[in-house]
Motif scaffolding. Structure first.
Motif, short mmCIF file in Angstrom:
data_model
loop_
_atom_site.label_atom_id
_atom_site.label_comp_id
_atom_site.label_asym_id
_atom_site.label_seq_id
_atom_site.Cartn_x
_atom_site.Cartn_y
_atom_site.Cartn_z
N UNK A 220 14.65 56.76 77.60
CA UNK A 220 14.12 55.22 77.13
C UNK A 220 13.39 54.61 78.01
N UNK A 221 12.90 56.06 79.29
CA UNK A 221 12.09 55.01 79.90
C UNK A 221 10.17 55.37 78.52
N UNK A 222 9.87 55.51 77.74
CA UNK A 222 9.59 56.10 76.49
C UNK A 222 8.17 56.84 77.11
N UNK B 66 16.56 48.96 71.56
CA UNK B 66 15.98 50.14 72.71
C UNK B 66 15.17 50.73 71.10
N UNK B 96 7.62 54.34 71.72
CA UNK B 96 7.87 54.99 72.67
C UNK B 96 6.73 54.11 73.91
N UNK B 97 5.51 53.73 73.42
CA UNK B 97 4.94 52.86 74.03
C UNK B 97 5.99 51.35 74.93
N UNK B 99 9.58 51.13 75.00
CA UNK B 99 10.15 52.16 75.78
C UNK B 99 9.30 51.56 77.86
N UNK B 100 10.38 51.12 78.42
CA UNK B 100 9.63 51.05 79.69
C UNK B 100 9.05 50.72 80.46
N UNK B 131 3.02 54.56 81.95
CA UNK B 131 2.57 53.43 81.63
C UNK B 131 1.45 53.17 81.43
#
Lengths: 316, 550
Positions: A220-222, B66, B96-97, B99-100, B131
């Protein structure tokens, strides 16, 4: 992981070795017959046996023999082989290196194959890949070495294919190619059961880790899946696998005796059987001591590796 | 108190908009509905509280936002919009980009949501590397600054630590710093203080409000605790069985709830001003049980163990003295690790101790002296009925155990007595045939209470008996305990971390910290001048919910 901890563990290793040698000494004393009888054979006269016993020092009380032997060890002298009339250190030393080359080859290939297999099965849980690895593991874990060895000999060393020699030994220093072709079958025999065992262990640890909260948090942090698996999941699932591998070393040391006999590998296993048949006490003692030392030290080593993988263990 | 600074800029597009969203999970039999037609908006800088009990679907909504749903999830065509973009149209790499970076999350339990084998610094900096494309060095510097903003005194040291080397509050600060690190549009908080101690939870809540004011990041704050939500949220939605039953500005919902379920939830929140307990026994009533100077030492080692790997022992309780009079209810309050449960174990005869436990006119100086008569007279109810009820025994067997063991009633009257016990705990008598897994959490706890009362005890020790239950069930269990006390005259030692609840029930309150008894006082003296500073800190950390403050 403090110095004090290491010192305590090493003291414990020495204590264990002492107990092991004492137990082995006691057992060989109980066995019927001794080296003198074995050397002279069934028809040796009583006087001849007594003379031989005196020459070999077997007429002394057992504790004198034991203390004499222990004293020798402390001076770095393992004594003379009763049967081969050679220094024990030379006989056992050569055999040790031969066995070590087989055991290390087996262990390294097992580790290199089993851990990725287990990880793969856990990631692909419930798929065909997982099923195939699972079935292979069941078969591998349920076959005793002599069956594996026989099957390998028939199919790979038999007249049909003849890919590998059926037995014997070439030292790696002499010819690396020769060593490799000779080591494949015994190492595969030893490795199959361990591969099955370790890959199952890694799979179950990895599955558990993958369903943990911190893996969910990492996703969930990607983070990309590759980092989630390699950096977050793998170190946490390897620590228990290392514990299993170190226990399996004990199994490996037992398996090596059978496998060396089958493949005529001139290592500690074959030497041990020869020494037992001939009541060659100094050789039996030396081999036992070597095997116990290897086992105890590999356990210590695995504890250190686990402490590196899992920081929570470090303050022990 | 709440960070109510919803600003005008960009307020026309909500940061999060959920509309007509339904979710169910496929099972081998019928699909289980988790969310039905959810409509929810979080505007810029707003904190939206989502309140519901366990199984209400509140966490499912977080997973849906999410895009972290299990494979058996079935969604309808409802929309999940992040600043106007439908998250449901995004591919996995796009998610994925997001999230976070654009949505991040703070989890319930920092001790399980942090990786035990990685330094805290790496876990924080990896989102910045991922990120914002920083180098490791830049990311670590930025992490140190982020951690400093969460009030950690030496952020540089903290980054080099592993999770087990940090306290619960410190770990949660790292998780919060990670969530704020990329300055996301939305942060989902999933019960971020539930796993923490009372005072730590209060500090985390203050930190949340402070960061919210500084950054005006929108938040979806999920919790079962209405009192807590009333202190952080601008807007609140109440969710029950997958449906939002009521939604509106926080103050309004709490002051004038329209929905019955909301009303029931609000009523169930413990209000220290509302007395539920039995009338107090006369002050000259004799002590039933008194512990004098009880000390418990954990981690005693054998001689060989001391030689090989000596470890320090740890005092679970240190010269603790507690007294309970006939018919009285004494509250024993403390945070986790304070020694309150240790005392519960000592007094129920489960833990060896030094000191004296006096019961009636008999003295006991160690565990071995505790006999059958004592064990019958003092019963205990544990926190987790799941763990304390044998899953293979029917309720009948569970309740007949103490009846047989202490020969309470003759064999032929047992069935009758079991029915009566069930009736006393307000369960239908047919429940005697059920197995524990066929009961809800509250029902299981009622069975555990019935088992304790089956032995006709003089003292019942309740060790956090409401802690694992939902708010609405908590209140009914507490009320049940009081009514049993009224009927039987049994004394009670009520161990809890919930000060508001215990103030509704207990005649006297004892406070423990680090194994020591810090304070003991009558309930009328709660705000007295001689209260211990620690007691005051505890009281300050759990103010009554907004609706009751007026």
């Amino acid at each position: 992981m403090t110095l004090g901890y290491l010192v305590r563990r090493l003291l414990a290793v020495i204590l264990v070795l002492f107990v092991v040698t004492f137990a082995v000494f006691a057992i060989t004393m109980i066995l019927p017959g001794n080296a003198a009888v074995m050397i002279l054979g069934e028809y040796g006269t009583e006087e001849a046996v007594a003379a031989m016993e005196r020459r070999l020092g077997l007429d002394r009380p057992w504790y004198v023999q034991y203390l004499d032997w222990i004293g020798g060890i402390l001076r770095g002298d393992l004594g003379q082989s009763l049967r081969l009339s050679l220094p024990v250190a030379d006989v056992v030393g050569d055999a040790f290196w031969n066995s070590a080359s087989l055991a290390v080859t087996a262990l390294v290939s097992v580790t290199v194959i089993a851990i990725p297999l287990g990880v793969l099965a856990a990631i692909k849980r419930g798929t065909v890949a997982d099923l195939i690895i699972g079935v292979f593991s069941y078969i591998g874990a349920s076959m005793p070495e002599f069956v594996t060895a026989t099957l390998l000999l028939i199919f790979l060393a038999g007249p049909a294919l003849g890919l590998f020699p059926a037995g014997g030994f070439v030292s790696p220093g002499e010819s690396l190619g020769g060593f490799t072709s000779h080591v494949v079958l015994p190492a595969a025999t030893l490795g199959l059961i361990l591969t099955a065992h370790i890959s199952r262990q890694v799979r179950s640890e990895m599955s558990e880790v993958l369903s943990s909260d911190y893996i969910r948090a990492a996703r969930l942090k990607g983070l990309r899946e590759r980092r989630v698996i390699r950096r977050h999941a793998l170190p946490n699932s390897l620590a228990p696998a290392v514990a299993v591998i170190s226990l399996d070393i004990g199994y490996l040391l037992g398996g090596i005796i059978v496998v060396e006999e089958i493949f005529a590998w001139p290592g500690l296993g074959r030497l041990l059987i020869y020494a037992l048949e001939n009541r060659d006490l100094p050789v039996i003692q030396a081999i036992t001591l070597v095997l116990a030392t290897v086992y105890a030290l590999s356990n210590l080593l695995s504890d250190i590796v686990i402490a590196i993988l899992d920081p929570r263990v470090r303050y022990a | 108190m709440a960070g109510g600074n919803a600003r005008g800029a960009g307020a026309d597009t909500p940061v999060l908009e959920v509309s007509r969203y339904s979710l169910s999970y496929a099972t081998p039999s019928v699909p289980v509905h988790a969310l039905k037609n959810i409509d929810l908006r979080v505007t810029h800088g707003q904190t939206h509280g989502l309140v519901g009990e366990s199984g209400s679907g509140k966490s499912s909504l977080a997973w849906a936002i999410l895009r972290y749903l299990p494979e058996n999830a079935i969604e309808n065509d409802g929309r999940l919009l992040l600043s106007g973009e439908n998250l449901r149209n995004r591919t996995h790499p796009q998610i994925l980009e997001i999230r976070g970076r654009r949505i991040s999350m703070v989890f319930q339990d920092p001790s399980t949501s942090l990786n035990p084998a990685m330094r805290l610094g790496e876990q924080l900096s990896e989102v910045l590397i991922r990120h914002r494309g920083l180098t490791l060095q830049e990311a670590l510097e930025e992490s140190e600054a982020a951690l400093a903003r969460t009030g950690i005194a030496k952020p540089g040291d903290m980054l080099r630590r592993y999770p087990h080397e940090a306290s619960g509050g410190e770990k949660q600060r790292v998780v919060i710093a990670t969530a704020f690190a990329c300055n996301p549009e939305l942060i989902v908080f999933d019960e971020p203080t539930t796993a923490l101690d009372i005072i730590t939870a209060q500090q985390i809540l203050e930190l949340f409000n402070q960061l919210q004011d500084e950054t005006s990041i929108s938040a979806l704050y999920i919790s079962h605790d209405l009192g807590l939500v009333s202190r952080v949220a601008d807007v609140v939605s109440v969710i029950n069985s997958g449906e939002i039953v009521e939604s509106g500005p926080c103050a309004e919902v709490f002051r004038t709830p329209r929905n019955d379920y909301t009303k029931a939830l609000l009523d169930a929140v413990p209000n220290p001003k509302q007395w539920l307990g039995v009338s107090e026994p006369p002050s000259e009533a004799p002590a039933l049980m008194s512990a004098k100077g009880v000390t418990v030492e954990y981690g005693r080692q054998s001689l060989l163990g001391q030689l090989l790997a000596p470890k320090p022992t740890h005092l679970g309780a240190q010269k603790v003295s507690i007294e309970v009079r006939k018919g009285e209810l004494v509250g024993l309050v403390g945070e986790s690790g304070s020694g309150k449960s240790t005392m519960g174990k000592v007094l129920s005869g489960l833990q060896d101790f030094d000191g004296i436990v006096r019961f009636g006119d008999r003295d006991f100086a160690r565990l071995a002296e505790i006999d059958r008569a004592y064990r019958r007279a003092v019963q205990i109810v544990f926190q987790h009925p799941d763990a304390s009820l044998n899953p293979r025994q029917r309720v009948r067997e569970i309740l007949s155990r103490p009846l047989k063991l202490y020969d309470i009633v003759p064999r032929e009257q047992r069935a009758e007595r079991i029915a009566k016990l069930l009736e006393q705990v307000r369960l239908p008598r047919e429940f005697a045939d059920r197995l524990p897994h066929q009961l809800s959490g509250g029902e299981k706890q009622r069975v555990a209470i019935a088992r304790a009362f089956a032995a006709e005890p003089e003292l019942v020790i309740c060790d956090e008996i409401t802690a694992s239950l939902d708010v609405s069930v908590q209140a009914s269990v507490a009320e049940l305990l009081v009514s049993l006390q009224r009927q039987t005259g049994t004394a009670c030692l009520f161990i809890t971390h919930d000060l508001n609840l215990v103030r509704q029930l207990a005649h006297r309150i004892c406070v423990m910290q680090h194994g020591k008894l810090m304070d003991a006082f009558h309930r009328d003296d709660v705000e007295g001048p001689d209260r211990n500073p620690y007691t005051r800190a505890l009281l300050k950390a759990v103010p009554p919910p907004a609706s009751q403050a007026a």
